[in-house]
Design an enzyme around this catalytic site. Structure first.
Site, short mmCIF file in Angstrom:
data_model
loop_
_atom_site.label_atom_id
_atom_site.label_comp_id
_atom_site.label_asym_id
_atom_site.label_seq_id
_atom_site.Cartn_x
_atom_site.Cartn_y
_atom_site.Cartn_z
N HIS A 1 25.52 18.06 -31.42
CA HIS A 1 24.08 17.76 -31.53
C HIS A 1 23.78 16.41 -32.17
CE1 HIS A 1 19.84 18.31 -31.60
NE2 HIS A 1 19.81 18.04 -32.89
N ASP B 1 23.09 20.49 -20.99
CA ASP B 1 23.11 21.51 -22.04
C ASP B 1 22.12 22.64 -21.80
OD1 ASP B 1 20.99 19.77 -22.44
OD2 ASP B 1 21.42 19.37 -24.55
N HIS B 2 21.05 22.40 -21.07
CA HIS B 2 20.09 23.45 -20.70
C HIS B 2 19.12 22.89 -19.67
CE1 HIS B 2 17.58 21.15 -23.39
NE2 HIS B 2 18.40 21.41 -24.39
N CYS C 1 19.41 22.24 -27.71
CA CYS C 1 20.58 21.35 -27.65
C CYS C 1 21.75 21.79 -28.54
CB CYS C 1 20.18 19.92 -28.02
SG CYS C 1 19.00 19.16 -26.90
N ASP D 1 21.57 15.19 -21.08
CA ASP D 1 20.75 15.85 -22.10
C ASP D 1 19.43 16.29 -21.49
OD1 ASP D 1 19.98 16.78 -24.55
OD2 ASP D 1 19.92 14.85 -25.56
N ASP D 2 19.17 17.60 -21.49
CA ASP D 2 17.90 18.15 -20.97
C ASP D 2 17.74 17.97 -19.46
OD1 ASP D 2 17.36 18.64 -23.63
OD2 ASP D 2 15.35 17.82 -23.60
#
Length: 514
Positions: free
Chosen positions: A137, A323-324, A83, A44-45
């Site tokens: 999410h 995710d990014h 997200c 995540d992130d």
């Protein structure tokens, strides 16, 4: 004599039938055993500050080792740097203008009720589809321990870890009191890995691998890590891996902002309390992000060790991604939600069974929606018609192969594409359009906007036309998608409650746990 011969003939036929029948059953069994399993791990992130992506500061030995055994994609971009929308695109293989999900906390089926998700497709093929942690999410960290905005139709089984980081949330340092997910927050925690939420998730993944090794069931096991998303919480030993003084923070000039479209400026100046952080504080926060990254790496290592020890590594495809991306002070910004490389670019590794790649790394522009069809091709499962991503398998065979010329990302009123060399971004501001152009050959940090540079006029016109085509195609209705609902609202949210705080009957906090 004739009767004896007849009996012998019938006996031979029966034996032959039984032999072929057994062989046929054995063949069916072998076919079943040859089906590949899938271990899908998403952080995540997590940006590309990893050893295998060229960062010499971050300690990520297990992710680096995974990449060394497979193929590492080094020009991968998400479709929306937030997200919920990004994860919806990953799990459906579609652009955000096709999922109609542009916010967090939107249930997938509220927007596209008939879509076949990646894990749902494996359920349709007789696999056990299992989710651990955050795949669709979750509000992180407020929804930890719950199912968040999960899609229940995508899984046979789910597990929501809840660890010491949640119970001791009150200890976390934060720029805004009792705010953790949307602002910078961090903690060097006491205790062991296995007590943290992601440590508990990794332990559960290990247990599932043990079960699958014994049962022989085919599986799609998705493990969603909650770190390094804020709050940056990890056991102290991961902070000890870093010398804070050696951590560098980019310096930024406000003069540079005058070269950008207003929408671009807004995206990197949205978080007011994160602008112009004092250098010592910025280094402390960046160190915490790196510590959280190393903590995630260790949990990935635990899972991969069990995969190998169980023997399942010989029949399991492994995918690792995020995710990014994430800003760590670049452009004077922290976190995501921009159309700069820091927020769009993500790690992506394919390794394990079924990869057999002759190529070790690829710089072809890749989109996260390409994960779905790639997994389908490797596992020999027919891809649903709604998937518009492209399989990456041709890149496994030849580094010169291209599946597309650019990767598309959207953020609110802007669209951006990244080619091997350039980035062009288009913003709609009222009735006008504004642009950014960057040449990564000379400007990897994207600080010199070449939009008005006459020397790049031909390049700008060519990329502008390419971007327009990409935008149009990203809005086309995918075949077989079924119902599409627009303007779906995000769930109404209640305020976060930190465990141990006391509130009155009106919800006003009367006691803050110290």
């Amino acid at each position: 004599m004739f009767r004896i011969k007849k009996i012998l003939s019938i006996s031979l036929l029966l034996i032959t039938f039984l032999m072929f029948g057994c062989k046929e059953n054995q063949n069916k069994k072998n076919v079943k055993e040859k089906k590949l399993n899938v271990l899908f791990i998403i952080a995540d992130d997590l940006n590309c500050d990893l050893g295998i992506y060229g960062n010499s500061t971050v300690k990520s030995p297990h992710i680096d080792n995974l990449g060394s055994k497979g193929i590492v994609f080094k020009n991968v971009h998400n479709q929306y740097p937030l997200c919920g929308p990004s994860r919806a695109s990953i799990m459906t293989g579609m652009y955000t203008d096709q999922t109609n999900i542009f916010e967090n906390n939107v249930y997938l089926r509220s927007a596209i009720p008939d879509v076949i998700t990646l894990s749902q497709r494996f359920r349709q093929q007789g696999y056990q589809a299992v989710r651990i942690g955050k795949i669709f999410h979750y509000d992180n960290p407020s929804s930890i321990g719950t199912s968040g905005c999960d899609d229940i139709y995508s899984w046979d089984q789910t597990f929501n870890p809840y660890g010491r980081d949640k119970k001791e949330e009150y200890k976390i340092n934060t720029l805004s009191p009792r705010k953790y997910g949307g602002t910078l927050s961090w903690l060097a925690a006491e205790g062991k890995d296995e007590e943290q939420t992601d440590g508990i998730g990794a332990t559960k993944a290990i247990e599932y691998l043990d079960e699958f090794a014994k049962s022989g069931e085919n599986f799609f096991l998705a493990v969603g890590m909650y770190r390094p998303h804020t709050p940056f919480v990890a056991p102290k030993k991961y902070f000890d891996l870093y010398n804070r003084e050696d951590i560098e923070i980019d310096e930024n000039s406000d003069e540079y902002l005058t070269t950008l479209p207003l929408s671009a400026v807004k995206s990197i100046r949205a978080k007011k309390n994160q602008i112009d952080l004092e250098t010592t504080l910025a280094k402390e926060i960046k160190e915490a992000y790196y510590a959280s990254t190393s903590f995630v790496d260790a949990q990935v290592g635990r899972i991969l060790k069990k995969l190998e020890k169980s023997g399942l590594d010989k029949s399991t495809l492994v995918i690792f991604t995020s995710d990014h991306g994430y800003h760590l002070g670049e452009h004077g910004h922290w976190q995501k939600q921009t159309l700069f490389e820091n927020a769009t670019k993500v790690p992506l590794i394919f390794s394990g069974a079924g990869v057999n790649s002759k190529v070790k790394e690829s710089f072809c522009p890749i989109e996260l929606i390409d994960i779905y069809p790639t997994i389908m091709e490797i596992t020999s499962i027919e891809t649903p018609k709604n998937v518009v991503g492209k399989s990456l398998v041709p890149l496994f065979k030849n580094s010169e192969n291209n599946i597309r010329n650019s990767a598309l990302t959207k953020w609110r009123n802007g669209y951006s594409i990244k080619t091997k060399r350039y980035r062009i971004t288009k913003w709609k501001e009222g009735d006008q359009f504004s642009y950014e152009l960057y040449d990564h050959k000379y400007d990897k940090k994207e600080l010199n906007n070449l939009n008005d540079d006459n020397g790049y006029l031909a390049v700008f016109d060519s990329l502008k036309a390419q971007l327009e085509i990409r935008i149009i195609n990203s809005k086309l209705t995918p075949s077989g998608i079924g119902r599409q609902r627009k303007n779906v609202k995000a769930l109404d949210k209640a305020p976060n409650i930190t465990y141990g705080d006391i509130h009155d009957k009106n919800g006003k906090r009367t006691l803050i746990k110290q």
